[in-house]
Motif scaffolding. Structure first.
Motif, short mmCIF file in Angstrom:
data_model
loop_
_atom_site.label_atom_id
_atom_site.label_comp_id
_atom_site.label_asym_id
_atom_site.label_seq_id
_atom_site.Cartn_x
_atom_site.Cartn_y
_atom_site.Cartn_z
N UNK A 279 0.84 -1.19 0.00
CA UNK A 279 0.00 0.00 0.00
C UNK A 279 0.89 1.25 0.00
N UNK A 280 1.44 1.59 -1.14
CA UNK A 280 2.37 2.73 -1.20
C UNK A 280 1.67 4.05 -0.94
N UNK A 281 2.44 5.00 -0.44
CA UNK A 281 1.88 6.32 -0.16
C UNK A 281 1.86 7.22 -1.40
N UNK A 282 2.86 7.07 -2.24
CA UNK A 282 3.01 8.00 -3.36
C UNK A 282 3.63 7.28 -4.56
N UNK A 283 3.59 7.96 -5.71
CA UNK A 283 4.14 7.39 -6.93
C UNK A 283 5.62 7.05 -6.77
N UNK A 284 6.33 7.86 -6.00
CA UNK A 284 7.76 7.60 -5.79
C UNK A 284 7.98 6.26 -5.10
N UNK A 285 7.09 5.89 -4.19
CA UNK A 285 7.21 4.60 -3.51
C UNK A 285 7.01 3.45 -4.50
N UNK A 286 6.07 3.62 -5.43
CA UNK A 286 5.83 2.58 -6.43
C UNK A 286 7.04 2.43 -7.34
N UNK A 287 7.59 3.54 -7.80
CA UNK A 287 8.73 3.47 -8.71
C UNK A 287 9.94 2.84 -8.04
N UNK A 288 10.14 3.14 -6.77
CA UNK A 288 11.25 2.52 -6.04
C UNK A 288 11.06 1.01 -5.97
N UNK A 289 9.81 0.57 -5.71
CA UNK A 289 9.54 -0.87 -5.65
C UNK A 289 9.68 -1.51 -7.04
N UNK A 290 9.22 -0.84 -8.06
CA UNK A 290 9.34 -1.37 -9.42
C UNK A 290 10.81 -1.57 -9.79
#
Length: 497
Positions: A279-290
């Motif tokens: 459950x990421x907080x922001x787009x930056x969290x998603x990109x880091x995980x990707x």
């Protein structure tokens, strides 16, 4: 003369305070007062955190403010061109009270930990089993989430959504925050539970809803609800059988239903992703995980999380476990999910999929299973054996076949051919070139944002849509087309006279 009973004689000195005791210094008195004040503040802080951690206070307003005027900030008209959403203020028995009664929702264990953090469950940062699985930079985005919490998650998000209005006359869509999955789940396994017990709350909800002006005006076609369990748990016909009859009641005929598994023959059902632990907080969290999952070295060709079902005739999971065993431990690993092992320890499943290039996804107890979304969030390519597991189910989210407009994202193997030994999982997967596998992984990772539910009330931001954004956008578009159809029908009717 003897002393009066109403006026006892005073002792010459107070007990414990001899006349010759030293008087405390001002410094000592100040120090003692400071210590007492500090202790009082610590106690208050502990009580505050206890109250904050209780399930009901984390995602709904306080009982005195459980209404549709709960402030959610100014409506952003520019971001809400598709329309505004009105969230009904239901009587607390249909949502808030169910959460307050979390100890009784499940016969085997307490449901309370899974209802904390707005339905996300306990934060991974507090669970040591996650420490070695997720990187520190992503740990704050992970939770031990139960697969049946969609109703709570969607309600919490809509309460603070930028396109929520508190004026029903301005609304394009009306959300009914009934936690019907939590309600029926509490009656499915009780020894003395009856069909009447499972139906009672749904009937009461519809009686309440039919008295609302907005529902009366439209007949429910601009209303939507969330089903936190598979649709079959709400489709009982007659007095005997599994689940409740809520979905098949006349009052639900026009209501759009967002379900973790939909009935593909019912146009009012829409399949949406099962909640995963990410459950990421922001787009930056998603990109880091990707970036993390794409760069990760995977030691296994394929993995499988599940357990054989001895009560099922010709259990296909047993076939897949044999496939894994035949491929050898250097190519395949399986995680035994019997009982609540995988529910209690989501980190074990995540670790498996992070280490696998492909993940085997048979049907679950029904046609779908949460595991396909766990697999994709971990950057593994799903291997499917039933079209209804994904292709025919999540049309708003996934391509309707192994290859979509933007490329190949999954593998489909004929289960009948696999069962009789005409093909093997290992042979099929080893037949793909490294380049082709990499392209599939990239496509899967690209899809991650649309498959997860953000923890921020504003979504992921930066133009990135999460599963909630996709669902709400789809609902509003559906209602827009419906209004256009009604308008055209009205014009045609007028032209006939």
């Amino acid at each position: 003369m003897p002393d009066s009973p109403a006026s006892p004689a005073k002792p010459s000195s107070q007990p414990g305070s001899p006349l010759n005791a030293a008087t405390p210094s001002p410094v000592w008195a100040l120090l003692r007062g400071s210590v007492l004040l500090l202790a009082f503040l610590v106690v208050q802080l502990v009580l505050f955190w206890i109250l904050l951690g209780s399930p009901s206070s984390r995602f709904l307003p306080a009982p005195g403010r459980r209404n549709t005027t709960w402030p959610n900030g100014a409506v952003d008209a520019g971001a809400c061109e598709a329309g505004l959403v009105y969230v009904y203020d239901l009587p607390s028995e249909f949502n808030h009270d169910l959460v307050d009664d979390c100890e009784s929702l499940w016969p085997w264990y307490s449901f309370c930990p899974y209802l904390t953090n707005g339905g996300f469950g306990e934060a991974a940062a507090k669970l040591p089993v996650f420490f070695n699985v997720t990187r520190n930079v992503s740990l704050h985005s992970w939770y031990n989430t139960d697969q049946f919490q969609l109703e709570v998650i969607i309600h919490r998000r809509l309460l603070s959504h930028r396109c929520r209005t508190t004026d029903p006359s301005l609304a394009t869509a009306f959300y009914v925050p009934f936690y019907v999955g939590l309600d029926v789940g509490s009656h499915l396994w009780g020894d003395n539970s009856t069909a009447a017990d499972r139906d009672r709350a749904g009937l009461r909800l519809l009686r309440w809803l039919k008295n609302q002006t907005s529902f009366q005006r439209s007949g429910g076609w601009d209303h939507f609800i969330t089903l936190g369990r598979i649709t079959w748990d709400f489709r009982r016909y007659g007095d005997d059988g599994w689940g409740t009859n809520f979905v098949v009641l006349p009052g639900m005929a026009n209501v759009t239903r967002l379900a973790i598994e939909a009935d593909r023959l019912d146009p009012m059902d829409v399949g949406v992703p099962y909640p995963t632990g990410f459950h990421p907080r922001a787009a930056a969290d998603v990109r880091a995980w990707q970036r993390h999952v794409l760069c990760r070295k995977r030691s296994k060709l394929f993995g499988f999380a599940g357990a054989p079902r001895s009560g099922f005739r010709d259990d296909f999971r047993g076939v897949l476990l044999e496939e894994c065993e035949d491929a050898g431990s250097e190519r395949c690993r399986a995680v035994d999910c019997r009982g609540t092992r995988c529910t209690d320890n989501g980190a074990a499943v995540l670790e498996l999929f992070l280490d696998s290039r492909f993940c085997l996804q048979p049907r679950g107890d029904s046609f779908t299973r949460r595991s396909i979304f766990d697999c994709m969030v971990a950057g593994a390519v799903p291997v499917l054996f039933w079209r209804r597991t994904a292709y025919d189910q999540y049309r708003w989210y996934l391509p309707a076949g192994p290859r979509g407009d933007k490329g190949e994202w999954s593998v489909f193997i004929d289960r009948r051919a696999l069962r009789v030994g005409n093909v093997s999982v290992r042979d099929v997967l080893e037949g793909f070139s490294e380049r082709r596998v990499r392209r599939m992984q990239e496509r899967v990772v690209e899809m991650i944002p649309r498959l997860v539910y953000a923890s921020s009330s504003d979504g992921l931001g930066d133009g990135m849509e999460d599963a909630m954004d996709v669902a709400l956008g789809g609902v509003l578009e559906r209602f827009r087309r419906r209004r256009g159809s009604i308008a055209r029908d009205g014009q045609s009717h007028l032209h006939r006279f």
